[in-house]
Design an enzyme around this catalytic site. Structure first.
Site, PDB file in Angstrom:
ATOM      1  N   GLY A 183       0.844  -1.205   0.000  1.00 47.71           N
ATOM      2  CA  GLY A 183       0.000   0.000   0.000  1.00 47.71           C
ATOM      3  C   GLY A 183       0.870   1.242   0.000  1.00 47.71           C
ATOM      4  N   GLY A 242       1.225   4.681   3.900  1.00 47.97           N
ATOM      5  CA  GLY A 242       2.361   3.803   3.603  1.00 47.97           C
ATOM      6  C   GLY A 242       3.538   4.554   2.999  1.00 47.97           C
ATOM      7  N   PRO A 281     -11.907   1.196   3.395  1.00 48.59           N
ATOM      8  CA  PRO A 281     -13.009   2.169   3.370  1.00 48.59           C
ATOM      9  C   PRO A 281     -14.242   1.667   4.135  1.00 48.59           C
ATOM     10  CG  PRO A 281     -12.794   1.038   1.252  1.00 48.59           C
ATOM     11  CD  PRO A 281     -11.660   0.566   2.097  1.00 48.59           C
ATOM     12  N   THR A 289      -5.880   1.392   9.672  1.00 42.97           N
ATOM     13  CA  THR A 289      -6.782   1.426  10.828  1.00 42.97           C
ATOM     14  C   THR A 289      -7.827   0.350  10.629  1.00 42.97           C
ATOM     15  OG1 THR A 289      -6.519   3.791  10.835  1.00 42.97           O
ATOM     16  CG2 THR A 289      -8.257   2.902  12.212  1.00 42.97           C
ATOM     17  N   GLU A 345      -2.137  14.550   7.770  1.00 40.75           N
ATOM     18  CA  GLU A 345      -1.712  15.017   6.453  1.00 40.75           C
ATOM     19  C   GLU A 345      -1.355  16.499   6.518  1.00 40.75           C
ATOM     20  OE1 GLU A 345      -4.438  13.789   3.322  1.00 40.75           O
ATOM     21  OE2 GLU A 345      -4.665  11.900   4.400  1.00 40.75           O
ATOM     22  N   PHE A 380     -11.632  11.054  19.861  1.00 38.37           N
ATOM     23  CA  PHE A 380     -11.458  12.158  20.823  1.00 38.37           C
ATOM     24  C   PHE A 380     -11.122  13.464  20.098  1.00 38.37           C
ATOM     25  CE2 PHE A 380     -10.862  10.693  25.419  1.00 38.37           C
ATOM     26  CZ  PHE A 380     -11.688   9.590  25.255  1.00 38.37           C
ATOM     27  N   CYS A 402      -9.967   9.781   7.778  1.00 35.36           N
ATOM     28  CA  CYS A 402      -9.981   8.971   9.010  1.00 35.36           C
ATOM     29  C   CYS A 402     -11.124   9.243   9.977  1.00 35.36           C
ATOM     30  CB  CYS A 402      -8.664   9.160   9.742  1.00 35.36           C
ATOM     31  SG  CYS A 402      -7.300   8.394   8.864  1.00 35.36           S
ATOM     32  N   PHE A 403     -11.367  10.521  10.299  1.00 32.71           N
ATOM     33  CA  PHE A 403     -12.246  10.798  11.436  1.00 32.71           C
ATOM     34  C   PHE A 403     -13.620  10.133  11.300  1.00 32.71           C
ATOM     35  CE2 PHE A 403     -10.136  14.938  13.159  1.00 32.71           C
ATOM     36  CZ  PHE A 403      -9.075  14.178  13.598  1.00 32.71           C
ATOM     37  N   LYS A 409     -14.745   7.857   9.218  1.00 29.87           N
ATOM     38  CA  LYS A 409     -14.667   6.399   9.059  1.00 29.87           C
ATOM     39  C   LYS A 409     -14.376   5.713  10.405  1.00 29.87           C
ATOM     40  CE  LYS A 409     -10.855   4.680   7.094  1.00 29.87           C
ATOM     41  NZ  LYS A 409     -10.112   3.617   7.721  1.00 29.87           N
TER      42      LYS A 409
HETATM   43  C1  UDX Z   1      -4.575   4.853   5.220  1.00 22.00           C
HETATM   44  C2  UDX Z   1      -4.854   3.631   6.072  1.00 22.00           C
HETATM   45  O1  UDX Z   1      -4.305   2.521   5.510  1.00 22.00           O
HETATM   46  C3  UDX Z   1      -6.304   3.551   6.355  1.00 22.00           C
HETATM   47  O2  UDX Z   1      -6.626   2.449   7.123  1.00 22.00           O
HETATM   48  C4  UDX Z   1      -6.597   4.764   7.120  1.00 22.00           C
HETATM   49  O3  UDX Z   1      -7.841   4.710   7.697  1.00 22.00           O
HETATM   50  C5  UDX Z   1      -6.459   5.925   6.185  1.00 22.00           C
HETATM   51  O4  UDX Z   1      -5.154   6.005   5.792  1.00 22.00           O
HETATM   52  P1  UDX Z   1      -4.249   5.678   2.915  1.00 22.00           P
HETATM   53  O5  UDX Z   1      -2.788   5.406   2.881  1.00 22.00           O
HETATM   54  O6  UDX Z   1      -4.669   7.079   3.141  1.00 22.00           O
HETATM   55  O7  UDX Z   1      -4.925   4.742   3.967  1.00 22.00           O
HETATM   56  O8  UDX Z   1      -5.014   5.089   1.697  1.00 22.00           O
HETATM   57  P2  UDX Z   1      -4.685   5.205   0.188  1.00 22.00           P
HETATM   58  O9  UDX Z   1      -3.965   6.481  -0.077  1.00 22.00           O
HETATM   59  O10 UDX Z   1      -5.941   4.869  -0.514  1.00 22.00           O
HETATM   60  O11 UDX Z   1      -3.599   4.043  -0.044  1.00 22.00           O
HETATM   61  C6  UDX Z   1      -3.855   2.702  -0.042  1.00 22.00           C
HETATM   62  C7  UDX Z   1      -3.036   2.065  -1.145  1.00 22.00           C
HETATM   63  O12 UDX Z   1      -3.166   0.649  -1.066  1.00 22.00           O
HETATM   64  C8  UDX Z   1      -3.482   2.447  -2.571  1.00 22.00           C
HETATM   65  O13 UDX Z   1      -2.398   3.003  -3.277  1.00 22.00           O
HETATM   66  C9  UDX Z   1      -3.948   1.139  -3.181  1.00 22.00           C
HETATM   67  O14 UDX Z   1      -3.666   1.027  -4.561  1.00 22.00           O
HETATM   68  C10 UDX Z   1      -3.177   0.132  -2.365  1.00 22.00           C
HETATM   69  N1  UDX Z   1      -3.779  -1.215  -2.355  1.00 22.00           N
HETATM   70  C11 UDX Z   1      -5.084  -1.369  -2.048  1.00 22.00           C
HETATM   71  C12 UDX Z   1      -2.978  -2.302  -2.645  1.00 22.00           C
HETATM   72  O15 UDX Z   1      -1.801  -2.166  -2.951  1.00 22.00           O
HETATM   73  N2  UDX Z   1      -3.550  -3.557  -2.610  1.00 22.00           N
HETATM   74  C13 UDX Z   1      -4.862  -3.748  -2.354  1.00 22.00           C
HETATM   75  O16 UDX Z   1      -5.330  -4.884  -2.357  1.00 22.00           O
HETATM   76  C14 UDX Z   1      -5.654  -2.623  -2.054  1.00 22.00           C
HETATM   77  C1  UDX Z   2      -6.167  12.794  11.608  1.00 21.02           C
HETATM   78  C2  UDX Z   2      -5.432  12.680  12.953  1.00 21.02           C
HETATM   79  O1  UDX Z   2      -5.029  13.986  13.399  1.00 21.02           O
HETATM   80  C3  UDX Z   2      -4.231  11.765  12.820  1.00 21.02           C
HETATM   81  O2  UDX Z   2      -3.601  11.596  14.082  1.00 21.02           O
HETATM   82  C4  UDX Z   2      -4.700  10.434  12.289  1.00 21.02           C
HETATM   83  O3  UDX Z   2      -3.611   9.571  12.106  1.00 21.02           O
HETATM   84  C5  UDX Z   2      -5.435  10.604  10.974  1.00 21.02           C
HETATM   85  O4  UDX Z   2      -6.508  11.514  11.144  1.00 21.02           O
HETATM   86  P1  UDX Z   2      -5.816  14.194   9.381  1.00 21.02           P
HETATM   87  O5  UDX Z   2      -7.193  13.743   9.033  1.00 21.02           O
HETATM   88  O6  UDX Z   2      -4.730  14.047   8.380  1.00 21.02           O
HETATM   89  O7  UDX Z   2      -5.299  13.450  10.693  1.00 21.02           O
HETATM   90  O8  UDX Z   2      -5.862  15.753   9.746  1.00 21.02           O
HETATM   91  P2  UDX Z   2      -6.253  16.621  11.051  1.00 21.02           P
HETATM   92  O9  UDX Z   2      -5.226  17.650  11.199  1.00 21.02           O
HETATM   93  O10 UDX Z   2      -6.544  15.782  12.222  1.00 21.02           O
HETATM   94  O11 UDX Z   2      -7.574  17.362  10.564  1.00 21.02           O
HETATM   95  C6  UDX Z   2      -8.796  16.671  10.345  1.00 21.02           C
HETATM   96  C7  UDX Z   2      -9.899  17.647  10.008  1.00 21.02           C
HETATM   97  O12 UDX Z   2     -10.266  18.415  11.159  1.00 21.02           O
HETATM   98  C8  UDX Z   2      -9.523  18.669   8.932  1.00 21.02           C
HETATM   99  O13 UDX Z   2     -10.618  18.841   8.061  1.00 21.02           O
HETATM  100  C9  UDX Z   2      -9.252  19.930   9.724  1.00 21.02           C
HETATM  101  O14 UDX Z   2      -9.432  21.089   8.965  1.00 21.02           O
HETATM  102  C10 UDX Z   2     -10.265  19.801  10.849  1.00 21.02           C
HETATM  103  N1  UDX Z   2      -9.923  20.534  12.076  1.00 21.02           N
HETATM  104  C11 UDX Z   2      -8.800  20.224  12.775  1.00 21.02           C
HETATM  105  C12 UDX Z   2     -10.796  21.515  12.561  1.00 21.02           C
HETATM  106  O15 UDX Z   2     -11.827  21.797  11.964  1.00 21.02           O
HETATM  107  N2  UDX Z   2     -10.481  22.147  13.732  1.00 21.02           N
HETATM  108  C13 UDX Z   2      -9.354  21.860  14.456  1.00 21.02           C
HETATM  109  O16 UDX Z   2      -9.150  22.473  15.523  1.00 21.02           O
HETATM  110  C14 UDX Z   2      -8.482  20.860  13.960  1.00 21.02           C
END
Ligand code: UDX
Ligand code: UDX
Length: 456
Positions: free
Chosen positions: A11, A16, A92, A131, A164, A225, A275-276, A278
């Protein structure tokens, strides 16, 4: 330097890719291979334009790629060769059958487990990076260890906490690294092997080890949280708008209580990201499954408030803009779910654009990084949305501007110039409270922010 450990990650996504790049960067004696079924994605990782935008990532990849960091589509070969296999495929929310809309869709994940088994002729350490619902490791172990080759696989849970936009910083200096394992002799030995990898750059006291189930549940709980804090402050933002309080002032003072802390209290148009939502729905589903409907409803309400908060934006626009926005050009500033990323998964901007379309307005979307993903997300309504790279052009002739992403560049625009080109009265709806509202009002804009009532 000679290679001591071989890691393969399945992945090459947002999690990853950066995680493995940092491991390779920090551990010259570890060889890291990242594999993916998506050839185009792997080609991009091997090319000059990486498939994801993440500040600092280019430099990390440039240092390690070709040295001890490799990207490939030879999944079987890379699994076979590894001592430790990370699984970072996407999980997903299920869209069909039992738990649709809530539970995780584990089909990729199970397929991956079976593929690992198929190609291995020796036992390995398997690390869950995706996750996953609590106790998924048990299912993985059952699949892996019910083999007739006599192999033993040790499954570890090592959830990722990077956000991110700050992924590289988070990976370089994590608050904590969490590794869950069975508390058996072989489980603890596998855990120690992974601890040694992170200990190349993370102080040992920041590497926390727990049992497998605690680790899996911790990831869901941490995200729940964080999201709950945003929903809490967003719920208060609505009350502020009606009472004349200022949510940023409230949050600032509340956050000064050291028991509460200042972070994740920024009122907004709503949280997005992969993430959030989901993870909370997953947590809620788990609670229901284990006979705890009250707990399930409690967590689900965090998601419900978030959706309500996002829908409030177009309601506010209607209220302010004489109850009709039909036929009006509306500039949507930002489509990414947060600043400093091109990622648009679960972005509130998507919902705002759809609410605008329901009111028959004409949305014009602009974003410094996310236009390609925005086009994909809005594929079903492409004929009714305009995409514009140039933010000034996007605002030209608009009745209103709505800020959906907190890109710093939006705060630095020449708002006088924008005002001159807009229909009057010109409205600004700041869904992120990043603009200088007083200065905009002085220019002549009608300004509405999140959680700011009319103080008297
Ligand atoms: C991650 C975590 O893995 C997920 O559980 C978390 O909740 C969100 O963040 P993320 O890295 O953001 O996922 O997902 P994505 O950018 O979609 O990358 C997953 C990769 O796995 C894709 O590039 C996809 O092509 C690959 N994949 C998927 C495989 O190589 N094999 C598969 O069978 C399915
Ligand atoms: C989140 C978690 O922070 C990270 O630890 C986990 O591994 C993946 O999910 P991410 O979704 O990449 O990370 O971004 P984050 O900075 O947490 O923001 C999530 C969303 O909340 C964004 O849309 C952001 O704009 C919003 N946000 C964040 C607010 O609206 N208010 C805040 O005070 C903080």
């Amino acid at each position: 330097m000679s290679i001591k450990t071989k890691i393969t990650c399945i992945g090459a996504g947002y999690v990853g890719g950066p995680t493995m790049a940092v491991i390779a960067d920090k551990c010259e004696d570890v060889r890291v291979t990242v594999v993916d079924i998506n050839q185009a994605r792997i080609d991009a990782w091997n090319g000059d334009a990486l498939p994801i935008f993440e500040p600092g990532l280019d430099e990390v990849v440039a240092r390690a790629r070709g040295r001890n960091l490799f990207f490939s589509t030879d999944i079987a070969g890379a699994i076979k060769d590894a001592d430790i296999v990370f699984v970072s495929v996407n999980t997903p929310t299920k869209t069909f059958g039992h738990g649709a809309g809530k539970a995780s869709d584990l089909q990729y994940w199970e397929k991956t487990a079976r593929q690992i088994l198929e190609v291995c002729d020796e036992g390995k350490i398997i690390v869950e990076k995706s996750t996953l619902p609590v106790r998924t490791a048990a299912a993985m172990e059952r699949i892996l260890n019910s083999n007739d080759k006599g192999l033993h696989f040790e499954v570890l849970s090592n959830p990722e906490f990077l956000a991110e936009g700050t992924a590289i910083r988070d990976l370089f200096a994590p608050d904590r690294v969490l590794i869950g394992s069975h508390q058996t002799e072989s489980g603890l030995a596998a855990c120690e092997k992974l601890v040694e990898v992170y200990a190349h750059w993370v102080p040992r006291e920041n590497i926390l080890t727990t049992n497998l189930w605690s680790s899996e549940l911790t990831k869901l709980t941490a995200n729940a949280f964080l999201a709950q804090r945003i929903s809490s402050i967003n719920s208060i933002s609505a009350l502020c708008e009606r009472t004349g309080a200022d949510v940023d002032e409230v949050a600032h003072v509340v956050g000064r209580d050291s028991r509460i802390g200042a972070k994740f209290l920024k009122a907004s148009i709503g949280f997005g990201g992969s993430c959030f939502k989901k993870d909370i729905l997953n947590l809620s589903y788990l609670c229901e499954y284990y006979g705890l409907p009250e707990v399930a409803a409690y967590w689900e309400s965090v998601v419900k408030i978030n959706e309500w908060q996002t829908h409030r934006m177009v309601s506010t626009m209607l209220e302010r803009m004489f109850n009709t926005i039909a036929g009006k050009r509306i500039a949507v500033l930002g489509f990414a779910f947060k600043a400093n990323t091109g990622d648009t998964r679960e972005s509130p901007a998507n919902l705002v654009v759809r609410d605008l379309l329901n009111e028959r307005a004409l949305p014009v979307v602009t974003d410094p990084k996310a236009i390609p993903d925005a086009k994909r997300d809005l594929a079903d309504v492409l004929d009714r949305v305009v995409f514009e790279e140039d933010v000034y052009k996007a605002c030209e002739g608009a009745h209103a501007v709505v800020v959906c992403t907190e890109w710093k560049c939006f705060a630095e625009l020449d708002w006088k110039k924008i005002h001159a080109g807009m229909e009057k009265p010109a409205f600004v709806f700041d869904g992120r409270n990043i603009l200088d509202a007083a200065a905009l009002a002085k220019i002549g804009f009608e300004v509405a922010c999140i959680g700011k009532g009319k103080a008297d």
